[in-house]
Scaffold this motif. Structure first.
Motif, PDB file in Angstrom:
ATOM      1  N   VAL A 191       0.836  -1.209   0.000  1.00 40.45           N
ATOM      2  CA  VAL A 191       0.000   0.000   0.000  1.00 40.45           C
ATOM      3  C   VAL A 191       0.869   1.257   0.000  1.00 40.45           C
ATOM      4  O   VAL A 191       2.002   1.255   0.478  1.00 40.45           O
ATOM      5  CB  VAL A 191      -0.954   0.029   1.222  1.00 40.45           C
ATOM      6  CG1 VAL A 191      -1.812  -1.219   1.287  1.00 40.45           C
ATOM      7  CG2 VAL A 191      -0.201   0.208   2.525  1.00 40.45           C
ATOM      8  N   GLN A 192       0.313   2.317  -0.565  1.00 46.44           N
ATOM      9  CA  GLN A 192       0.970   3.630  -0.553  1.00 46.44           C
ATOM     10  C   GLN A 192       0.275   4.489   0.505  1.00 46.44           C
ATOM     11  O   GLN A 192      -0.914   4.306   0.759  1.00 46.44           O
ATOM     12  CB  GLN A 192       0.862   4.319  -1.922  1.00 46.44           C
ATOM     13  CG  GLN A 192       1.677   3.638  -3.022  1.00 46.44           C
ATOM     14  CD  GLN A 192       1.051   2.339  -3.500  1.00 46.44           C
ATOM     15  OE1 GLN A 192      -0.159   2.275  -3.732  1.00 46.44           O
ATOM     16  NE2 GLN A 192       1.857   1.288  -3.632  1.00 46.44           N
ATOM     17  N   THR A 193       1.047   5.404   1.082  1.00 42.50           N
ATOM     18  CA  THR A 193       0.493   6.248   2.142  1.00 42.50           C
ATOM     19  C   THR A 193       0.759   7.721   1.831  1.00 42.50           C
ATOM     20  O   THR A 193       1.624   8.044   1.009  1.00 42.50           O
ATOM     21  CB  THR A 193       1.129   5.877   3.505  1.00 42.50           C
ATOM     22  OG1 THR A 193       2.539   5.717   3.336  1.00 42.50           O
ATOM     23  CG2 THR A 193       0.553   4.596   4.043  1.00 42.50           C
ATOM     24  N   SER A 194       0.023   8.616   2.522  1.00 37.77           N
ATOM     25  CA  SER A 194       0.105  10.049   2.200  1.00 37.77           C
ATOM     26  C   SER A 194       1.505  10.604   2.428  1.00 37.77           C
ATOM     27  O   SER A 194       1.943  11.491   1.713  1.00 37.77           O
ATOM     28  CB  SER A 194      -0.928  10.819   3.017  1.00 37.77           C
ATOM     29  OG  SER A 194      -0.863  10.404   4.363  1.00 37.77           O
ATOM     30  N   VAL A 262      -3.904   5.902   3.952  1.00 42.41           N
ATOM     31  CA  VAL A 262      -3.517   5.067   2.806  1.00 42.41           C
ATOM     32  C   VAL A 262      -4.116   5.683   1.537  1.00 42.41           C
ATOM     33  O   VAL A 262      -5.268   6.125   1.543  1.00 42.41           O
ATOM     34  CB  VAL A 262      -3.969   3.594   2.961  1.00 42.41           C
ATOM     35  CG1 VAL A 262      -3.010   2.834   3.842  1.00 42.41           C
ATOM     36  CG2 VAL A 262      -5.367   3.484   3.503  1.00 42.41           C
ATOM     37  N   THR A 263      -3.323   5.712   0.478  1.00 43.21           N
ATOM     38  CA  THR A 263      -3.777   6.382  -0.747  1.00 43.21           C
ATOM     39  C   THR A 263      -3.890   5.425  -1.932  1.00 43.21           C
ATOM     40  O   THR A 263      -4.456   5.776  -2.958  1.00 43.21           O
ATOM     41  CB  THR A 263      -2.799   7.515  -1.127  1.00 43.21           C
ATOM     42  OG1 THR A 263      -1.483   6.947  -1.202  1.00 43.21           O
ATOM     43  CG2 THR A 263      -2.820   8.638  -0.107  1.00 43.21           C
ATOM     44  N   GLY A 264      -3.330   4.234  -1.807  1.00 47.83           N
ATOM     45  CA  GLY A 264      -3.414   3.295  -2.932  1.00 47.83           C
ATOM     46  C   GLY A 264      -2.988   1.903  -2.478  1.00 47.83           C
ATOM     47  O   GLY A 264      -2.311   1.756  -1.458  1.00 47.83           O
ATOM     48  N   CYS A 265      -3.406   0.892  -3.237  1.00 44.10           N
ATOM     49  CA  CYS A 265      -2.983  -0.476  -2.889  1.00 44.10           C
ATOM     50  C   CYS A 265      -2.860  -1.319  -4.147  1.00 44.10           C
ATOM     51  O   CYS A 265      -3.458  -1.006  -5.180  1.00 44.10           O
ATOM     52  CB  CYS A 265      -3.972  -1.126  -1.920  1.00 44.10           C
ATOM     53  SG  CYS A 265      -5.579  -1.456  -2.639  1.00 44.10           S
TER      54      CYS A 265
END
Ligand SMILES: Cc1cc2nc3c(=O)[nH]c(=O)nc-3n(C[C@H](O)[C@H](O)[C@H](O)COP(=O)(O)OP(=O)(O)OC[C@H]3O[C@@H](n4cnc5c(N)ncnc54)[C@H](O)[C@@H]3O)c2cc1C
Length: 414
Positions: A191-194, A262-265
């Motif tokens: 996952v991507q985070t802010s 979280v901004t994307g996965c």
């Protein structure tokens, strides 16, 4: 074909054991059903990653694989935070306060396995039987004769079962296991985070089970979320937006440790969570190592680390036996290995089992908070925890505590 040792299974643990044994001068046959795929830094991050302890990194270094790992993507982490439902009680660790450069390194399993395979391909004293599988075991004049699917038979002095949780070798040897099904799945994703994760391993104990964020080299995180089976199935089925909303809710309120959204996965997968402990690690001229011998809950990220300590411990015991000119596969030699490594795995497996039991029920909240407060405030408890988590406690094999194979072999010849 006669070898000192046949290693069944070239996963991370079997690959390391085979390499260490060959480097110690034993003739080794390695059998695996599948050759590891070449690792490519541009491919998407593997869903299976491991937190490799400094002690395990040393073992992989002696097995000729760690340099290769460090040339590819990997992420050292220096800080770790563990908190209860919210961050009102937590334990924090920083490598610096323990005089360490790092607490561990997050590495893709496929990279470790491929690096070990590269090392085995170029090493003298090793013969690879791959793709092939162990299908049977007989004994001839007391020594194991290993039957392969291809029809080949391998004679050896010692058989090492490193063939994972559903070990064929364990079944052929008739070794019984204690087995707990947790009724849970470990859901994994990247996952991507802010704000990028800059080297924090963060874990929160939620009502359904622990959720961990492990840092990756590009600032994203690999997550492991232990969930009841029905919740895991629901999370796997939902679309990305719905999943990210669930994840955001799960990490909310951790402003000090995890000031993030979280901004994307990426894709998601889930693995059943179990605990297994073999009654014995030893049978006639045979031993078990790694997941073939034990499976522990992943909440402390110790499964493969325990297995790499088994591999190093086995090599230490065999080199010592050869030095004393006693049978490397004799009962006494193997018992030295089995008693040592089984008791270490039992501490870890039952420890994880108890921690999990303490953290799940809501009604144990007050007890849990007192426990976390006590551990957090005690240097002795924190130091003991870090020594075990880094693979460098007093009972760890010499290769995890700074000695090299050359030291071991020199001591043996002195
Ligand atoms: C969700 C999750 C997260 C985890 N995270 C961590 C972590 O952060 N840190 C950590 O330390 N551990 C972690 N673990 C545990 C870790 O992944 C395992 O402990 C580790 O992969 C076991 O390695 P192994 O080499 O013993 O077995 P395996 O990886 O299962 O390898 C077994 C090998 O044997 C071969 N084989 C099987 N049968 C035969 C046969 N009959 N003949 C020949 N070969 C055969 C297979 O092809 C395979 O290559 C995690 C586990 C889970 C489920």
């Amino acid at each position: 074909m006669k070898f000192d040792v046949v290693v069944a299974g070239a996963g991370m643990v079997g690959g390391a054991a085979a390499s260490l044994l060959a480097r110690s001068g034993f003739s080794v046959a390695v059998v695996d059903g599948q050759e590891p795929a070449p690792f490519d830094n541009t491919q998407p991050v593997d869903l299976r990653v491991s937190a490799i302890s400094p002690g395990s990194a040393d073992i992989l270094g002696e097995a000729g694989a760690w340099r290769q790992v460090e040339r590819q993507r990997h992420c050292p982490y220096r800080r770790m935070a563990v908190e209860d439902r919210d961050e009102s009680v937590s334990i924090e660790f920083d490598a610096m306060e323990f005089g360490l450069e790092r607490l561990g390194t997050i590495v893709e399993n496929s990279l470790v396995q491929w690096s070990l395979w590269q090392s085995l391909l170029t090493m003298g004293g090793v013969e690879l039987f791959c793709p092939d599988r162990v299908t049977g075991l007989e004994y001839s004049e007391g020594d194991p004769v290993v039957k392969l699917e291809s029809g080949a038979t391998l004679h050896c002095r010692l058989l090492v079962g490193a063939d994972g949780a559903n070990s064929k070798i364990r079944k052929l040897l008739g070794i019984r296991q204690d087995h707990w099904e947790y009724g849970q799945q470990g859901l994994v994703s990247v996952v991507q985070t802010s704000t990028p994760n800059s080297g924090l391993a963060w874990q929160r104990f939620l009502e359904g089970g622990p959720l961990a964020f492990l840092p990756l080299d590009d600032g994203s995180s690999s997550i492991v979320w232990s969930l009841p089976e029905a919740s895991a199935a629901r999370m796997l089925a939902m679309d990305d937006d719905a999943f990210l909303a669930e994840l955001d809710q799960a990490i909310a309120g951790s402003e000090n440790h995890w000031p993030n959204r979280v901004t994307g996965c990426g894709p998601r997968a889930a693995f059943p969570l179990t605990m297994r402990l073999s009654e014995s690690y030893v049978a006639s001229r045979s031993v078990l190592i790694g997941d073939a011998a034990h499976v522990v809950h992943p909440l402390a990220g110790q499964g493969v680390n325990l297995g790499l300590l088994d591999a190093a411990g086995l090599v230490e015991v065999l080199v010592d036996a050869r030095n004393r000119q006693v049978d490397i596969a004799g009962d006494k030699t193997l018992e030295n290995y089995g008693r040592w490594r089984r008791s270490e795995a039992e501490v870890m497996a039952r420890g994880m089992h108890s921690i999990r039991g303490l953290f799940i029920p809501e009604e144990l909240g007050p007890l849990r908070r007192i426990g976390i407060g006590l551990i957090s405030g005690s240097w002795t408890a924190r130091d003991a925890f870090i020594k075990r988590a880094t693979g460098r406690n007093r009972n760890a094999p010499a290769l995890a505590r700074g000695q090299t194979l050359t030291d071991l072999l020199r001591a043996a010849s002195a």
